[in-house]
Design a protein around this motif. Structure first.
Motif, PDB file in Angstrom:
ATOM      1  N   ARG A  31      33.810  24.537 -24.098  1.00  0.00           N
ATOM      2  CA  ARG A  31      32.643  25.238 -24.636  1.00  0.00           C
ATOM      3  C   ARG A  31      32.789  26.722 -24.321  1.00  0.00           C
ATOM      4  NH1 ARG A  31      27.682  23.587 -26.128  1.00  0.00           N
ATOM      5  NH2 ARG A  31      27.909  21.590 -25.082  1.00  0.00           N
ATOM      6  N   GLU A  41      29.142  31.963 -29.211  1.00  0.00           N
ATOM      7  CA  GLU A  41      28.788  31.498 -27.874  1.00  0.00           C
ATOM      8  C   GLU A  41      28.234  30.075 -27.975  1.00  0.00           C
ATOM      9  OE1 GLU A  41      25.900  32.962 -24.225  1.00  0.00           O
ATOM     10  OE2 GLU A  41      25.752  33.898 -26.178  1.00  0.00           O
ATOM     11  N   TRP A  42      28.626  29.218 -27.046  1.00  0.00           N
ATOM     12  CA  TRP A  42      28.208  27.828 -26.901  1.00  0.00           C
ATOM     13  C   TRP A  42      28.883  26.884 -27.888  1.00  0.00           C
ATOM     14  CZ3 TRP A  42      26.559  26.970 -22.343  1.00  0.00           C
ATOM     15  CH2 TRP A  42      25.838  27.959 -21.675  1.00  0.00           C
TER      16      TRP A  42
END
Length: 105
Positions: A31, A41-42
């Protein structure tokens, strides 16, 4: 520099544990803890262990230089000799769906 968390282990991927993690043959799920365009992001990336020897210009690689990890897009530039290619990004997961980069890039 980009930061990653190993999904299956629940720990941050680092220069110290990266060789052990990418020593097998199965893709590793990581991740992103910060954006690394074109990835967000993520997002979860599936990274297949291996080198860039058979790489195509459209491939993304997770690379290590000492304790620093980064994503490299071969279209922009070759991987510097000072860096080790840990694996190639083969899929991106979003909302429980896996999007193969192999078939679409």
């Amino acid at each position: 520099m980009t930061r990653f968390v190993l999904i299956d282990r629940g720990e941050e991927l680092s220069g110290q544990n990266s060789r052990k993690v990418f020593s097998g043959s199965a893709p590793v799920r990581v991740r992103l803890l910060e954006a690394a365009p074109p990835f967000r992001e993520w997002q979860i990336l599936q990274v297949a262990p291996g080198s860039e020897r058979r790489a195509r210009g459209r491939d993304f690689f997770l690379c290590r230089s000492g304790s620093t990890l980064s994503l490299r897009w071969l279209r922009e530039a070759p991987i510097p000799e000072a860096e080790e290619a840990l694996g190639r990004v083969v899929a991106v997961e979003r909302g429980g769906v896996s999007f193969s980069l192999e078939a679409h890039l």
